[in-house]
Design a protein around this motif. Structure first.
Motif, PDB file in Angstrom:
ATOM      1  N   UNK A  26      38.387  -0.525   0.321  1.00 56.42           N
ATOM      2  CA  UNK A  26      37.962  -1.920   0.410  1.00 56.42           C
ATOM      3  C   UNK A  26      38.749  -2.603   1.512  1.00 56.42           C
ATOM      4  N   UNK A  27      38.047  -3.302   2.373  1.00 59.47           N
ATOM      5  CA  UNK A  27      38.682  -4.168   3.360  1.00 59.47           C
ATOM      6  C   UNK A  27      38.284  -5.595   3.029  1.00 59.47           C
ATOM      7  N   UNK A  28      39.264  -6.442   2.721  1.00 60.08           N
ATOM      8  CA  UNK A  28      38.993  -7.803   2.284  1.00 60.08           C
ATOM      9  C   UNK A  28      39.256  -8.795   3.406  1.00 60.08           C
ATOM     10  N   UNK A  29      38.403  -9.811   3.479  1.00 57.92           N
ATOM     11  CA  UNK A  29      38.565 -10.943   4.392  1.00 57.92           C
ATOM     12  C   UNK A  29      38.798 -10.489   5.830  1.00 57.92           C
ATOM     13  N   UNK A  30      37.878  -9.680   6.315  1.00 59.53           N
ATOM     14  CA  UNK A  30      37.922  -9.266   7.711  1.00 59.53           C
ATOM     15  C   UNK A  30      36.847 -10.036   8.463  1.00 59.53           C
ATOM     16  N   UNK A  31      36.916 -10.109   9.801  1.00 64.30           N
ATOM     17  CA  UNK A  31      35.869 -10.819  10.553  1.00 64.30           C
ATOM     18  C   UNK A  31      34.486 -10.227  10.274  1.00 64.30           C
ATOM     19  N   UNK A  32      33.522 -11.104  10.161  1.00 66.24           N
ATOM     20  CA  UNK A  32      32.150 -10.654   9.945  1.00 66.24           C
ATOM     21  C   UNK A  32      31.678  -9.859  11.160  1.00 66.24           C
ATOM     22  N   UNK A  33      31.019  -8.738  10.926  1.00 62.60           N
ATOM     23  CA  UNK A  33      30.664  -7.841  12.023  1.00 62.60           C
ATOM     24  C   UNK A  33      29.168  -7.557  12.027  1.00 62.60           C
ATOM     25  N   UNK A  34      28.683  -7.213  13.222  1.00 65.88           N
ATOM     26  CA  UNK A  34      27.264  -6.911  13.386  1.00 65.88           C
ATOM     27  C   UNK A  34      26.985  -5.418  13.395  1.00 65.88           C
TER      28      UNK A  34
END
Length: 657
Positions: A543-551
């Motif tokens: 799980x990676x939490x609160x990372x930049x939203x990615x396309x």
């Protein structure tokens, strides 16, 4: 009575044969090491090349050795290929010798039988020889002796023969890397010809018919495959003589017509010298040299005198390429392979993996970390795209030598460099370089095996690193990963991600642990958010939490580390099942979480904007709300993460004071 004497006669024959067999010592083959009862300590040779432009040779080689034990009826071995042994002396006595050839391998050698001596006694075997020198043959011979453009030169190893070391094409010697010795070689040449050879090479004198005698000598022990000579009408140029240490002779031998290209190609040698010395330890010899020859299949790292191809000199000159990476690669072998040599030819992955890695390391020190990582990416792709398609999947140790696999396959270069980079990443720079420096210093001028290196790594780090070498050196495969990423949006800027990784490679490729997997997320600004996770299982969820939203996302792009694996990647964007059923309100010292349904025992975590987990206390709760004490939480943006039955809910809130 007759039967009694006959039986005793047979018993006597059997016992004598058994005793003789026990007295013998088998020879080491190229891919094995058998300890001999003697240690070869010095080669002293006179090599007559007055007819060298016809590839003719004659002379003698005296091999000085010391008994390591009290010896009775022991064998002494030497190699000489396609040349005639005229006579052999043991000390001052003419002795018999036999020629042996393996029935299944192209491997031959000479034996002097029934030698005896006391432990620590010195003895000498002197071999007189003559004939026409050859090379390993085949469509593209690499090892042996060559005559091109009036330059006679030797290359110390063959690519496709079964005996590997090719010094035996011009010198009687125990042509196996396990027994290193010092040497004094004298060469007689035609008039106006010069010898470039190992160690310090000087004009020694003249023959009675006024032919020059050149002497090459060194007190640094050498493996025979690293001995060489080149005879030609050479000019010489000193390498960066004002920048290098005064006790180091640095020289290039070259034909006059190549002078401009040679001066351009070797103008930055001091950069190579100090870059490698600063990180791998003091340069181990008192000379470094190159000899430029008309050879089209690569270079060879002969100890202190590197044979370098003319075509590469002109390629550099034509493209104005001031980074002579081939020269750097061969120079790095003076540490990796020449100072610490392989015990047998199964261990050459160590030489080539570290030398090829040194290319990337040098580029890092000159141009920065991005260039280093990009170079390792290139090497990884070369292995996966070209190396495997040509020679198949092979381990770096104990690989087959059957075509298309050679004695020096691409695998040990390209895969080897990436593996060394992964070892550096795992150990960290300080431990990695201290380990290498201490290993090279402790075992300088010796021959050691892969297992010696592994044991040293374990003892130095205090960590069992067998898993690393089992996976990457002895294992033949590489990881194949299926990577599925689910993105859970938090708001317009941030998200959480579930990463599901599964190893899918064939079972005979092995399984891999402690594998760094770099994830490269492309965000809306076309920048990337890069992070590394470590795979410890055949199948694992992260799980990676609160990372930049990615396309979109890619893997292993070389932003932080380069790992050896391939992957199939899948991305989906998920909506949190309970996201709309949760509200977060904040008061000066309180955080209240409301649920439209009952709480179902939610597991709550709070992270700050940098992803660091924040401690909190629950002050009260019911089935529909939870109150948290925010008194010790400073102002800023925070993220609530709810875990429940494998589901994740994320909420962003702000505390303002």
């Amino acid at each position: 009575m007759k039967s009694y004497f006959f039986k005793n006669f047979l018993l006597c024959i059997f016992l004598c044969s058994l005793l003789n067999l026990q007295g013998q010592n088998p020879i080491s083959y190229p891919l094995e090491f058998i300890q001999q009862p003697y240690d070869i300590v010095h080669y002293d040779a006179l090599i007559d090349l007055r007819n060298g432009l016809e590839r003719k040779i004659s002379g003698w080689c005296e091999i000085k050795s010391v008994w390591k034990e009290n010896a009775i009826d022991k064998n002494f071995y030497f190699h000489l290929r396609d040349l005639k042994v005229d006579s052999v002396f043991f000390n001052t006595s003419l002795v018999n010798f036999t020629f042996r050839k393996d029935d299944t391998l192209d491997y031959s050698y000479y034996v002097v039988n029934n030698l005896s001596g006391l432990e620590n006694d010195t003895f000498r075997v002197k071999i007189f020889f003559s004939g026409t020198m050859t090379n390993e043959g085949g469509n593209q011979p690499f090892g042996g002796v060559f005559l091109t453009d009036s330059i006679l030169f030797s290359i110390g190893v063959g690519m496709n023969n079964q005996y590997v070391s090719t010094t035996q094409h011009w010198l009687p010697c125990y042509d196996h890397p396990s027994d290193k010795a010092t040497y004094t070689l004298k060469f007689i040449t035609p008039k106006d010809f010069t010898i470039a050879s190992n160690g310090k090479t000087r004009l020694f004198g003249y023959t009675s018919d006024s032919l020059p005698i050149w002497e090459s000598t060194s007190n640094f022990p050498i493996a025979t495959y690293l001995l060489t000579f080149a005879m030609g009408k050479f000019k010489t140029m000193k390498l960066d003589e004002w920048n290098l240490p005064q006790n180091i002779e640095a020289i290039v031998y070259y034909p006059l017509k190549d002078e401009s290209a040679v001066k351009f190609s070797f103008q930055n040698f001091s950069k190579y010298f100090f870059t490698l010395q600063n990180f791998f330890g003091k340069y181990p010899f008192d000379k470094v040299g190159y000899v430029i020859v008309p050879f089209f299949f690569g270079a060879m790292e002969h100890q202190s005198i590197i044979t370098f191809p003319r075509n590469e000199v002109y390629r550099l000159y034509h493209y104005k390429d001031t980074n002579n990476i081939m020269a750097l690669h061969e120079f790095s072998h003076q540490w990796f392979g020449n100072s610490v040599s392989p015990l047998d030819f199964r261990d050459v992955w160590f030489n080539e993996a570290f030398a090829t890695y040194s290319e990337a390391f040098y580029l890092e020190k000159i141009f920065g970390e991005n260039t280093y990582l990009n170079n390792l990416i290139e090497k990884k792709n070369n292995y996966l795209d070209d190396g495997i398609s040509y020679e198949g999947i092979i381990p770096m140790y104990g690989y087959t030598r059957k075509p298309p696999v050679s004695n020096y396959p691409a695998t040990i270069y390209w895969k080897g460099a990436v593996v060394v980079g992964m070892l550096r990443y795992y150990l960290g720079d300080e431990t990695f370089f201290e380990l290498l420096r201490s290993y090279l210093d402790l075992f300088a001028f010796q021959s050691h095996s892969t297992f010696d290196f592994i044991n040293y790594c374990i003892n130095f780090t205090g960590e069992n690193l067998n898993w690393f070498f089992d996976q990457w050196v002895f294992g033949k495969g590489y990881p194949m990963l299926e990577i599925k990423v689910k993105q859970y949006p938090l708001n317009d800027k941030y998200c959480s991600a579930e990463i599901h990784i599964k190893q899918t490679q064939p079972s005979d490729y092995g399984t891999y642990f402690k594998l760094p997997v770099e994830l490269n997320f492309t965000i809306d600004t076309d920048e990337t958010f890069d992070t590394v996770i470590v795979l410890d299982k055949t199948e694992q969820i992260f799980w990676l939490d609160t990372i930049p939203k990615f396309s979109s996302f890619k893997v292993n792009q070389g932003k932080k580390v380069v790992s050896l694996f391939t992957s199939n990647n899948y991305l989906s964007v998920e909506k949190n099942e309970f996201e709309e059923d949760v509200q977060v309100l904040t008061a000066p010292n309180e955080i209240i979480i409301f649920f439209s349904n009952s709480t179902f025992n939610y597991n709550i975590k709070i992270f700050d904007a940098l992803g660091k987990e924040v401690d909190f206390d629950v002050t009260s709760h019911s089935n529909r709300f939870i109150s948290l004490n925010a008194q010790n939480i400073s102002s800023g943006v925070y993220y609530l993460t709810f875990f429940h039955n494998g589901k994740v809910i994320n909420k962003v809130f702000t505390i303002a004071r």
